[in-house]
Design a protein around this motif. Structure first.
Motif, short mmCIF file in Angstrom:
data_model
loop_
_atom_site.label_atom_id
_atom_site.label_comp_id
_atom_site.label_asym_id
_atom_site.label_seq_id
_atom_site.Cartn_x
_atom_site.Cartn_y
_atom_site.Cartn_z
N VAL A 3 0.83 -1.21 0.00
CA VAL A 3 0.00 0.00 0.00
C VAL A 3 0.86 1.25 0.00
O VAL A 3 0.53 2.26 -0.62
N ARG A 6 2.78 2.64 -3.87
CA ARG A 6 1.93 2.69 -5.05
C ARG A 6 2.14 3.98 -5.84
O ARG A 6 1.22 4.47 -6.49
N LEU A 17 -1.00 8.11 -8.46
CA LEU A 17 -1.38 6.88 -7.79
C LEU A 17 -1.88 5.87 -8.80
O LEU A 17 -2.71 6.18 -9.65
N GLU A 19 -3.43 2.04 -8.54
CA GLU A 19 -3.80 0.94 -7.64
C GLU A 19 -3.45 -0.39 -8.28
O GLU A 19 -3.85 -0.66 -9.40
N LYS A 178 -9.79 5.97 -10.99
CA LYS A 178 -8.42 6.09 -10.49
C LYS A 178 -7.63 6.99 -11.44
O LYS A 178 -7.90 7.05 -12.63
N GLU A 270 -4.91 6.74 1.22
CA GLU A 270 -4.91 5.37 0.71
C GLU A 270 -5.45 4.39 1.73
O GLU A 270 -6.04 3.36 1.37
N GLN A 273 -9.16 4.45 1.31
CA GLN A 273 -9.52 3.81 0.05
C GLN A 273 -9.39 2.30 0.16
O GLN A 273 -10.22 1.54 -0.35
N ASP A 274 -8.33 1.86 0.82
CA ASP A 274 -8.10 0.43 0.95
C ASP A 274 -9.19 -0.23 1.80
O ASP A 274 -9.70 -1.30 1.46
#
Length: 341
Positions: A3, A6, A17, A19, A178, A270, A273-274
């Motif tokens: 993570v 990235r 970014l 993903e 994204k 992040e 988001q994760d």
């Protein structure tokens, strides 16, 4: 890639970014995989046995009932089930999606098409029940069309254009909204938005229809003061069961998808988001329970179908001396095993 790693340098102009497909909570994703394997093991033989009855016992194409729609519902669920082992394999390997572009797009295509078909036939059958109960004497287009298998073919064909956004090349690991290269940003945003519109409309619009049908059928039952209420009560039980299953399987992942998109569009950390992505993936696994619950709700709510199913697959649960009601023509049959206890 972890993570925290990235960030990728793109065209020497700056950082963005990107993903990747790695799952950051590998133990949790292995649990998701186990749930999908259990769903697959339970739902595949159930749907296959129901499909066998529709083809070889009921001969659904000769029937004037909902059998044509229900056959397509079961067919869509079986096709959707075949995606589960692949997704489970990805989760076990620590991948949220397949890193192979062809496999990733093929999975999205199958999921969009077959889940959409499952929801469509579920909704169409509820609409038909609504007309039969609320407007029993009124002629309607659906009642005329359901006698022909062409309407089912038309539904499948209408669903195909909805899969077009899944075939577009501009998306990272099957994820929407994204950041990408600047020259592709507009195209990517349009395609991502189309994909999300398809995702939400194929769930929210049918849910609104199901709520409408359920409310009117319940009101019809309350207003009926004379006559046999048995069939009406069965209709109420059916549509309410469908709405409960629909709410349980699809609404949670829809809400999770909304949250995930909000987190991404607002470009939160992040970590946020994760967490949103992990929650969405888990609730998507929950949505696959629909493949297991559809036959139980829509096929086994019929006492005729239940009697036929048990007499064929579980004859020790039926009692001799009576005749089960069902056949390819909807009349009584004459087997050695009979009605349900």
């Amino acid at each position: 890639m972890s993570v925290t790693a990235r960030m990728a340098f793109v065209n020497g102009s700056g950082y963005q970014l990107i993903e990747d497909c790695d799952a950051t909570h590998k133990a949790l994703y292995k649990f998701y995989a186990a749930v999908m394997i259990v769903i697959f093991i339970l739902a595949l033989p159930l749907n296959a046995s129901v499909l066998h009855l529709f083809i070889f016992k009921l001969k659904f194409w000769k029937s004037n009932t909902n059998n044509v729609f229900l056959f397509n519902l079961v067919l869509a669920d079986i096709l959707l089930l075949f995606c589960l082992p692949i997704k489970a394999h990805n989760f076990i390997n620590g991948e949220r999606r397949s890193s192979d572009e062809v496999v990733c797009k093929a999975m999205l295509f199958m999921l969009f098409l077959n889940r959409g078909a499952s929801i469509a036939f579920l909704t169409v059958t509820s609409i038909d029940r609504y007309f039969n109960v609320v407007h029993p004497g009124r002629k309607n287009l659906l009642r005329a069309l359901k006698k022909s298998p062409q309407i089912s073919i038309l539904i499948w064909l209408l669903l195909l254009p909805l899969t077009i956004p899944t075939m577009h090349k501009n998306f990272e690991c099957c994820n929407s909204h994204k950041t990408g290269p600047k020259e592709d940003t507009l195209i990517k945003e349009v395609v991502d938005s189309m994909r999300e519109v398809v995702f939400f409309t194929q769930i929210l619009i049918p849910f609104i229809i199901l709520v409408y049908c359920t409310v009117h059928i319940v009101n019809r039952l309350r207003k009926k003061t004379v006559g046999d209420k048995t069939k009406l009560k069965r209709a109420v039980f059916l549509v309410m069961s469908v709405m409960v299953v629909f709410s349980f399987c699809f609404l949670p992942c829809t809400i999770a998808r909304m949250v995930l998109l909000i987190v991404r569009v607002q470009e939160l950390s992040e970590s946020h988001q994760d967490k949103a992505a992990v929650a969405f993936d888990g609730l998507m696994v929950l949505s696959y329970m629909d493949c297991l619950l559809d036959p139980l709700v829509y096929c086994f709510c019929s006492t005729k179908f239940k009697a036929l199913y048990l007499s064929n697959y579980f004859p020790f649960l039926v009692k001799d001396g009576q005749v089960p009601i069902d056949s390819s023509t909807g009349n009584t049959v004459q087997p050695t095993h009979n009605t349900v206890i």
